[in-house]
Scaffold this motif. Structure first.
Motif, PDB file in Angstrom:
ATOM      1  N   CYS A 120       3.507   8.677 -12.040  1.00 35.48           N
ATOM      2  CA  CYS A 120       4.805   8.101 -12.405  1.00 35.48           C
ATOM      3  C   CYS A 120       5.961   8.733 -11.636  1.00 35.48           C
ATOM      4  O   CYS A 120       7.010   8.099 -11.458  1.00 35.48           O
ATOM      5  CB  CYS A 120       5.044   8.261 -13.909  1.00 35.48           C
ATOM      6  N   LYS A 171       6.289   9.123  -8.613  1.00 32.86           N
ATOM      7  CA  LYS A 171       6.583   8.451  -7.346  1.00 32.86           C
ATOM      8  C   LYS A 171       7.754   7.483  -7.488  1.00 32.86           C
ATOM      9  O   LYS A 171       8.329   7.051  -6.480  1.00 32.86           O
ATOM     10  CB  LYS A 171       5.348   7.710  -6.837  1.00 32.86           C
ATOM     11  N   PHE A 172       8.128   7.139  -8.714  1.00 31.95           N
ATOM     12  CA  PHE A 172       9.254   6.230  -8.940  1.00 31.95           C
ATOM     13  C   PHE A 172      10.579   6.969  -9.130  1.00 31.95           C
ATOM     14  O   PHE A 172      11.602   6.347  -9.383  1.00 31.95           O
ATOM     15  CB  PHE A 172       8.972   5.354 -10.169  1.00 31.95           C
ATOM     16  N   VAL A 179      11.137   5.605  -2.687  1.00 31.97           N
ATOM     17  CA  VAL A 179      10.703   5.374  -4.060  1.00 31.97           C
ATOM     18  C   VAL A 179       9.433   4.520  -4.052  1.00 31.97           C
ATOM     19  O   VAL A 179       9.338   3.528  -3.330  1.00 31.97           O
ATOM     20  CB  VAL A 179      11.810   4.675  -4.870  1.00 31.97           C
ATOM     21  N   GLY A 180       8.447   4.919  -4.855  1.00 34.39           N
ATOM     22  CA  GLY A 180       7.186   4.195  -4.927  1.00 34.39           C
ATOM     23  C   GLY A 180       6.094   4.770  -4.054  1.00 34.39           C
ATOM     24  O   GLY A 180       4.940   4.357  -4.149  1.00 34.39           O
ATOM     25  N   LEU A 181       6.431   5.751  -3.205  1.00 27.48           N
ATOM     26  CA  LEU A 181       5.444   6.392  -2.340  1.00 27.48           C
ATOM     27  C   LEU A 181       4.997   7.715  -2.951  1.00 27.48           C
ATOM     28  O   LEU A 181       5.816   8.475  -3.467  1.00 27.48           O
ATOM     29  CB  LEU A 181       6.011   6.655  -0.941  1.00 27.48           C
ATOM     30  N   GLU A 182       3.693   7.968  -2.885  1.00 29.17           N
ATOM     31  CA  GLU A 182       3.174   9.267  -3.284  1.00 29.17           C
ATOM     32  C   GLU A 182       3.197  10.203  -2.084  1.00 29.17           C
ATOM     33  O   GLU A 182       3.434   9.779  -0.957  1.00 29.17           O
ATOM     34  CB  GLU A 182       1.748   9.127  -3.829  1.00 29.17           C
ATOM     35  N   GLU A 218       5.825   0.929   6.336  1.00 31.11           N
ATOM     36  CA  GLU A 218       5.992  -0.454   5.911  1.00 31.11           C
ATOM     37  C   GLU A 218       6.378  -1.358   7.084  1.00 31.11           C
ATOM     38  O   GLU A 218       5.906  -2.494   7.183  1.00 31.11           O
ATOM     39  CB  GLU A 218       7.055  -0.557   4.816  1.00 31.11           C
ATOM     40  N   SER A 224       3.276  -5.531   0.099  1.00 34.14           N
ATOM     41  CA  SER A 224       3.387  -4.091  -0.150  1.00 34.14           C
ATOM     42  C   SER A 224       2.670  -3.660  -1.417  1.00 34.14           C
ATOM     43  O   SER A 224       2.362  -2.473  -1.595  1.00 34.14           O
ATOM     44  CB  SER A 224       4.861  -3.686  -0.233  1.00 34.14           C
ATOM     45  N   PHE A 225       2.396  -4.607  -2.314  1.00 35.02           N
ATOM     46  CA  PHE A 225       1.698  -4.265  -3.559  1.00 35.02           C
ATOM     47  C   PHE A 225       0.181  -4.224  -3.370  1.00 35.02           C
ATOM     48  O   PHE A 225      -0.554  -3.898  -4.304  1.00 35.02           O
ATOM     49  CB  PHE A 225       2.050  -5.271  -4.655  1.00 35.02           C
ATOM     50  N   GLN A 258      -1.505   1.397  -1.710  1.00 38.09           N
ATOM     51  CA  GLN A 258      -0.724   2.548  -2.134  1.00 38.09           C
ATOM     52  C   GLN A 258      -0.484   3.435  -0.921  1.00 38.09           C
ATOM     53  O   GLN A 258      -1.430   3.817  -0.225  1.00 38.09           O
ATOM     54  CB  GLN A 258      -1.455   3.350  -3.214  1.00 38.09           C
TER      55      GLN A 258
END
Length: 246
Positions: A12, A14-15, A56-59, A183, A199-200, A203
């Motif tokens: 979580c 990553k957000f 945001v959204g990347l680990e 990306e 992109s979804f 990961q």
């Protein structure tokens, strides 16, 4: 004394955006009892700087921040102290002492390595198409800037790549001057195949951040605009630039 902290960010967390991560570490460092130095003046703040903000959204398995301290325990003790106050999804991997006069991470970042895990895998056809895509010397992309749009050849900024049946690995130019996101690479690739990049469907994890090796002459802007001018082994991880404290 300057210290370099390497940490991982997953789940979580990553957000959580960059500014909130900065505030998070300010509190964590105080709770861990790290003897961090503060700036002078009417509004003193902890002396720290992050290598490169993560989207945001990347680990990530290789994020860095540099701090200045008055004193330090051993690297092992500081890692343990920090991890005791970390939340789920945040983990400190190492703490290293930087050499006297060493530059901060933000100013020396030159490349980043990414792993893109595709949930439905990469078919043999996609793998072959991606290798053919990477075999080209020019990959022109219309890139938006704050004021306009420029035509940029992104191929020289892709220093290395690998692809298998589930993942794509990319080593890309990263920094204040040249900064290529994974990306954009994948959007360009799928546009060439006539498909839209989803992109979804994968990961993205940033695995490591690098600086130029001391024995490598830092390339000029002209070098970075030509394919094949930068070798994949021209870099050293930011972690390797520091020493463990015993």
């Amino acid at each position: 004394m300057k210290l370099r902290i390497k940490f991982a960010k997953s789940g979580c967390m990553k957000f959580i955006g960059h500014l909130d991560i900065m505030r998070y570490f300010q509190k964590a460092i105080r709770r861990a009892g790290i003897d961090i130095a503060y700036s002078e003046g009417f509004s003193p703040h902890q002396i720290m700087s992050f290598a490169a903000p993560l989207g945001v959204g990347l680990e990530s398995e290789g994020e860095y921040l540099d701090i200045q301290v008055h004193s330090a325990l051993s690297s092992r003790q500081m890692v343990e102290a920090l991890n005791q106050v970390m939340t789920d999804g945040m983990k400190v991997c190492s703490v290293r002492r930087l050499p006297e006069g060493g530059k901060n991470a933000m100013s020396i970042v030159a490349a980043a390595e990414y792993r893109l895990h595709f949930f439905e895998g990469c078919s043999p056809e996609i793998q072959q198409a991606f290798r053919e895509f990477m075999a080209q010397e020019e990959l022109p992309v219309l890139k938006k800037t704050k004021k306009s749009e420029i035509l940029l050849n992104i191929r020289p900024l892709i220093y290395d790549f690998q692809i298998n049946d589930k993942e794509v690995f990319l080593k890309l130019a990263t920094g204040s001057v040249h900064n290529l996101k994974p990306e954009l690479v994948m959007e360009t690739f799928f546009a060439r195949t006539g498909e839209m990049w989803n992109s979804f469907a994968c990961q993205i994890c940033r695995m490591e951040l690098y600086a130029w090796r001391a024995d490598v002459k830092e390339p000029t802007d002209a070098d970075l605009s030509k394919y094949g001018q930068v070798q994949a082994d021209s870099f050293i991880s930011l972690e390797e630039l520091g020493d463990s404290i015993e």
